[in-house]
Motif scaffolding. Structure first.
Motif, PDB file in Angstrom:
ATOM      1  N   VAL A  99       1.129  -1.689 -10.899  1.00 19.67           N
ATOM      2  CA  VAL A  99       2.759  -1.839 -10.757  1.00 19.67           C
ATOM      3  C   VAL A  99       3.182  -0.520 -10.794  1.00 19.67           C
ATOM      4  N   ALA A 100       4.194  -0.269 -10.118  1.00 20.74           N
ATOM      5  CA  ALA A 100       4.822   1.165  -9.866  1.00 20.74           C
ATOM      6  C   ALA A 100       6.284   1.135  -9.300  1.00 20.74           C
ATOM      7  N   THR A 101       6.874   1.983  -9.231  1.00 20.58           N
ATOM      8  CA  THR A 101       8.242   2.069  -8.818  1.00 20.58           C
ATOM      9  C   THR A 101       8.312   2.628  -7.297  1.00 20.58           C
ATOM     10  N   THR A 102       7.126   3.015  -6.772  1.00 25.84           N
ATOM     11  CA  THR A 102       7.217   3.758  -5.309  1.00 25.84           C
ATOM     12  C   THR A 102       5.559   3.247  -4.948  1.00 25.84           C
ATOM     13  N   LYS A 103       5.726   3.212  -3.609  1.00 25.73           N
ATOM     14  CA  LYS A 103       4.398   2.751  -2.859  1.00 25.73           C
ATOM     15  C   LYS A 103       3.411   3.861  -3.029  1.00 25.73           C
ATOM     16  N   ASP A 104       3.978   5.173  -3.046  1.00 24.79           N
ATOM     17  CA  ASP A 104       3.098   6.161  -3.054  1.00 24.79           C
ATOM     18  C   ASP A 104       2.168   6.271  -4.155  1.00 24.79           C
ATOM     19  N   ILE A 105       2.729   5.877  -5.409  1.00 19.87           N
ATOM     20  CA  ILE A 105       2.044   5.800  -6.846  1.00 19.87           C
ATOM     21  C   ILE A 105       0.816   4.921  -6.716  1.00 19.87           C
ATOM     22  N   ILE A 106       1.055   3.944  -6.108  1.00 12.47           N
ATOM     23  CA  ILE A 106       0.055   2.724  -5.864  1.00 12.47           C
ATOM     24  C   ILE A 106      -0.843   3.219  -4.700  1.00 12.47           C
ATOM     25  N   GLU A 145      -9.534  -5.972  -0.190  1.00 13.41           N
ATOM     26  CA  GLU A 145      -9.553  -5.815   1.308  1.00 13.41           C
ATOM     27  C   GLU A 145      -7.935  -4.770   1.675  1.00 13.41           C
ATOM     28  N   GLN A 146      -8.162  -3.745   2.297  1.00  7.68           N
ATOM     29  CA  GLN A 146      -7.374  -2.903   2.484  1.00  7.68           C
ATOM     30  C   GLN A 146      -6.032  -3.493   3.492  1.00  7.68           C
ATOM     31  N   GLY A 147      -6.144  -4.665   4.066  1.00  7.00           N
ATOM     32  CA  GLY A 147      -5.241  -5.137   4.815  1.00  7.00           C
ATOM     33  C   GLY A 147      -4.247  -5.823   3.984  1.00  7.00           C
ATOM     34  N   ARG A 148      -4.294  -6.030   2.807  1.00  2.00           N
ATOM     35  CA  ARG A 148      -3.314  -6.737   1.963  1.00  2.00           C
ATOM     36  C   ARG A 148      -2.099  -5.805   1.619  1.00  2.00           C
ATOM     37  N   SER A 149      -1.051  -6.358   1.778  1.00  3.38           N
ATOM     38  CA  SER A 149       0.250  -5.525   1.732  1.00  3.38           C
ATOM     39  C   SER A 149       0.661  -5.374   0.318  1.00  3.38           C
ATOM     40  N   ILE A 150       1.303  -4.477  -0.076  1.00  2.34           N
ATOM     41  CA  ILE A 150       2.068  -4.007  -1.286  1.00  2.34           C
ATOM     42  C   ILE A 150       3.275  -4.904  -1.651  1.00  2.34           C
ATOM     43  N   LYS A 151       3.209  -5.738  -2.393  1.00  2.62           N
ATOM     44  CA  LYS A 151       4.363  -6.619  -2.783  1.00  2.62           C
ATOM     45  C   LYS A 151       5.393  -6.127  -3.598  1.00  2.62           C
ATOM     46  N   ASN A 152       6.749  -6.639  -3.315  1.00  2.00           N
ATOM     47  CA  ASN A 152       7.931  -6.125  -3.917  1.00  2.00           C
ATOM     48  C   ASN A 152       8.685  -7.273  -4.392  1.00  2.00           C
ATOM     49  N   GLU A 198      13.410  -1.521  -8.325  1.00  2.00           N
ATOM     50  CA  GLU A 198      12.550  -2.647  -8.059  1.00  2.00           C
ATOM     51  C   GLU A 198      11.344  -2.249  -8.384  1.00  2.00           C
ATOM     52  N   ARG A 199      10.084  -3.004  -8.604  1.00  2.00           N
ATOM     53  CA  ARG A 199       8.431  -2.612  -8.790  1.00  2.00           C
ATOM     54  C   ARG A 199       8.018  -3.198  -7.622  1.00  2.00           C
ATOM     55  N   PHE A 200       6.837  -2.324  -7.481  1.00  4.86           N
ATOM     56  CA  PHE A 200       5.907  -2.829  -6.269  1.00  4.86           C
ATOM     57  C   PHE A 200       4.766  -3.109  -7.075  1.00  4.86           C
ATOM     58  N   ILE A 201       4.080  -4.482  -6.741  1.00  2.62           N
ATOM     59  CA  ILE A 201       2.923  -4.762  -7.048  1.00  2.62           C
ATOM     60  C   ILE A 201       1.765  -4.942  -6.019  1.00  2.62           C
ATOM     61  N   TYR A 202       0.615  -4.232  -6.510  1.00  2.49           N
ATOM     62  CA  TYR A 202      -0.536  -4.475  -5.577  1.00  2.49           C
ATOM     63  C   TYR A 202      -1.675  -4.548  -6.714  1.00  2.49           C
ATOM     64  N   TRP A 203      -2.540  -5.563  -6.254  1.00  4.36           N
ATOM     65  CA  TRP A 203      -3.475  -5.806  -7.391  1.00  4.36           C
ATOM     66  C   TRP A 203      -3.283  -5.703  -8.660  1.00  4.36           C
ATOM     67  N   ASN A 204      -3.965  -4.824  -9.503  1.00  7.98           N
ATOM     68  CA  ASN A 204      -3.648  -4.684 -10.828  1.00  7.98           C
ATOM     69  C   ASN A 204      -2.495  -3.246 -11.043  1.00  7.98           C
ATOM     70  N   PRO A 247       9.193   1.311 -18.290  1.00 10.14           N
ATOM     71  CA  PRO A 247      10.246   1.981 -17.533  1.00 10.14           C
ATOM     72  C   PRO A 247       9.766   3.287 -16.563  1.00 10.14           C
ATOM     73  N   LYS A 248      10.623   3.447 -15.708  1.00  6.65           N
ATOM     74  CA  LYS A 248      10.353   4.384 -14.552  1.00  6.65           C
ATOM     75  C   LYS A 248       9.959   5.745 -15.240  1.00  6.65           C
ATOM     76  N   GLU A 249      10.827   6.324 -16.149  1.00  6.17           N
ATOM     77  CA  GLU A 249      10.611   7.631 -16.750  1.00  6.17           C
ATOM     78  C   GLU A 249       9.396   7.665 -17.604  1.00  6.17           C
ATOM     79  N   ILE A 250       8.540   6.868 -17.863  1.00 12.45           N
ATOM     80  CA  ILE A 250       7.157   6.632 -18.530  1.00 12.45           C
ATOM     81  C   ILE A 250       6.065   6.051 -17.963  1.00 12.45           C
TER      82      ILE A 250
END
Length: 296
Positions: free
Chosen positions: A256-263, A289-296, A248-254, A126-129
């Protein structure tokens, strides 16, 4: 009208030196309840010079659940835990703000033939934790609630359902169930499930409203409370789901976060190797590789 909203076929994916069957995320369904990622490992027979070796890698914003049918995995993490995972046990690691772990074939099996078969699952927090302190729990197989009903064997691997609760310390309303039968049986779940629900067929087949579904298929229900189907002989299925998050949740590699900034913060932290280390482990999995996008 069928209660099946979506059929997801298992897709091959390489996790380093090992192939798995990926179920989630899927382009048309990123999550089912709080479940964000599911891999089916094996079944595979590894010879005397083949081993599972996933070097230290980080996670944030999720709990991992490892559940084996066959084989053994040695788990080591940056909290100092070193635990062998065996069939029927539950390995539950909550990353929160960040944890690093490795997964390898145990030393005593590395020079012999061995099987490996199981599920690896991510459950978003959950977002709060989502930045809570990391935790680790290992639950023995005999502590998992198990029961029989009308010739069907049930296990409540995680969460709460059917008036029972697993000792696995989950952080949002969810369930992860195993159903097995040797005989043809009709299953009527009714009000025992809630939220979003998915059903994965491990072996055998199920029938629903004139259609037959077979292994390596994940069926996502339109309504968990209308879950009724026929299990054919010698069938094993896993039902999972729960209350979906409002964000929503963003997923990049391993990560998972509620914002792209956290990732982005986690990516920088791993590039700088400023996560805590896994004791006794020197290598690590590099950031993709850095070119990969963050998925939502």
């Amino acid at each position: 009208m069928s209660n099946i909203k979506l059929i997801i076929e298992e897709r091959a994916s390489n996790i380093g030196n090992f192939m798995v069957g990926r179920l989630l995320p899927f382009r048309e369904k990123r999550m089912v309840g709080p479940f964000a990622f599911i891999d089916h490992m094996g079944p595979v027979c590894l010879n005397d010079h083949e081993n599972l070796d996933v070097p230290p890698h980080p996670h944030i914003g999720l709990s991992t659940l490892t559940y084996l049918f066959e084989g053994s995995i040695m788990h080591k993490d940056s909290l100092g835990n070193e635990v062998e995972i065996k069939p029927g046990q539950v390995n539950w690691m909550t990353a929160g703000a960040g944890i690093v772990h490795s997964e390898r074939t145990p030393a005593y099996l590395r020079h012999s033939e061995k099987m490996l078969h199981g599920l690896q699952i991510w459950v978003a927090l959950p977002k709060e934790i989502e930045k809570m302190a990391p935790e680790f729990f290992h639950v023995e197989s005999n502590d998992i609630p198990s029961w029989e009903s009308d010739g069907i064997s049930f296990k409540l691997i995680a969460g709460a359902a059917f008036g029972k609760e697993s000792p696995v310390p989950v952080y949002s309303p969810l369930y992860f169930l195993e159903l097995k039968t040797k005989e043809r049986k009709t299953v009527k779940i009714g009000d025992d499930l809630f939220g979003e629900s998915g059903l994965y067929i491990l072996e055998g087949a199920i029938e629903s409203e004139g259609y037959t579904y077979e292994p390596k298929q994940l069926l996502v229900a339109k309504d968990s409370k209308l879950c009724e189907f026929v299990m054919q002989e010698n069938t094993t299925v896993y039902i999972f789901g729960g209350t979906a998050f409002p964000e929503e949740r963003f997923i990049y590699w391993n990560f998972v976060a509620t914002t792209k900034d956290i990732i982005e913060e986690a990516k920088t932290k791993w590039l700088e190797q400023s996560f805590d280390n896994v004791p006794g482990e020197a290598d690590f999995v590099p950031l993709p590789e850095q070119g990969r996008s963050i998925k939502n």
